[in-house]
Design a protein around this motif. Sequence first.
Motif, PDB file in Angstrom:
ATOM      1  N   UNK A   7      14.846  -7.323  -6.139  1.00  0.00           N
ATOM      2  CA  UNK A   7      15.280  -6.406  -5.087  1.00  0.00           C
ATOM      3  C   UNK A   7      14.680  -5.013  -5.244  1.00  0.00           C
ATOM      4  N   UNK A   8      14.528  -4.549  -6.474  1.00  0.00           N
ATOM      5  CA  UNK A   8      13.992  -3.196  -6.675  1.00  0.00           C
ATOM      6  C   UNK A   8      12.531  -3.112  -6.206  1.00  0.00           C
ATOM      7  N   UNK A   9      11.751  -4.167  -6.438  1.00  0.00           N
ATOM      8  CA  UNK A   9      10.363  -4.149  -5.978  1.00  0.00           C
ATOM      9  C   UNK A   9      10.300  -4.204  -4.452  1.00  0.00           C
ATOM     10  N   UNK A  10      11.161  -5.010  -3.850  1.00  0.00           N
ATOM     11  CA  UNK A  10      11.195  -5.080  -2.392  1.00  0.00           C
ATOM     12  C   UNK A  10      11.549  -3.712  -1.803  1.00  0.00           C
ATOM     13  N   UNK A  17       5.909   1.597   2.511  1.00  0.00           N
ATOM     14  CA  UNK A  17       5.480   1.345   3.887  1.00  0.00           C
ATOM     15  C   UNK A  17       6.045   2.421   4.818  1.00  0.00           C
ATOM     16  N   UNK A  18       7.296   2.790   4.601  1.00  0.00           N
ATOM     17  CA  UNK A  18       7.936   3.808   5.427  1.00  0.00           C
ATOM     18  C   UNK A  18       7.245   5.170   5.236  1.00  0.00           C
ATOM     19  N   UNK A  19       6.919   5.504   3.993  1.00  0.00           N
ATOM     20  CA  UNK A  19       6.255   6.772   3.707  1.00  0.00           C
ATOM     21  C   UNK A  19       4.851   6.806   4.313  1.00  0.00           C
ATOM     22  N   UNK A  20       4.137   5.691   4.250  1.00  0.00           N
ATOM     23  CA  UNK A  20       2.795   5.626   4.832  1.00  0.00           C
ATOM     24  C   UNK A  20       2.860   5.792   6.351  1.00  0.00           C
ATOM     25  N   UNK A  21       3.835   5.161   6.968  1.00  0.00           N
ATOM     26  CA  UNK A  21       4.002   5.263   8.421  1.00  0.00           C
ATOM     27  C   UNK A  21       4.335   6.701   8.819  1.00  0.00           C
ATOM     28  N   UNK A  22       5.207   7.339   8.050  1.00  0.00           N
ATOM     29  CA  UNK A  22       5.586   8.717   8.338  1.00  0.00           C
ATOM     30  C   UNK A  22       4.392   9.653   8.172  1.00  0.00           C
TER      31      UNK A  22
END
Length: 52
Positions: A7-10, A17-22
């Motif tokens: 879970x921690x890796x997910x 992914x969220x940071x890259x999108x932002x």
Amino acid sequence: MARPTNYSQERRDRDRAKAAKKADKLAAKAEAKQRGKSEGEVETTPEAETEL
């Protein structure tokens, strides 16, 4: 036997992914602002302050 879910890796993958999108959105916004500024940029000098 199946491996247990990491879970921690997910969570890290989702956060990356969220940071890259932002970052992409902010870069696009800054580029659009710069483009708008350069296209609409008109230097006007108030007539009362012109050098004689």
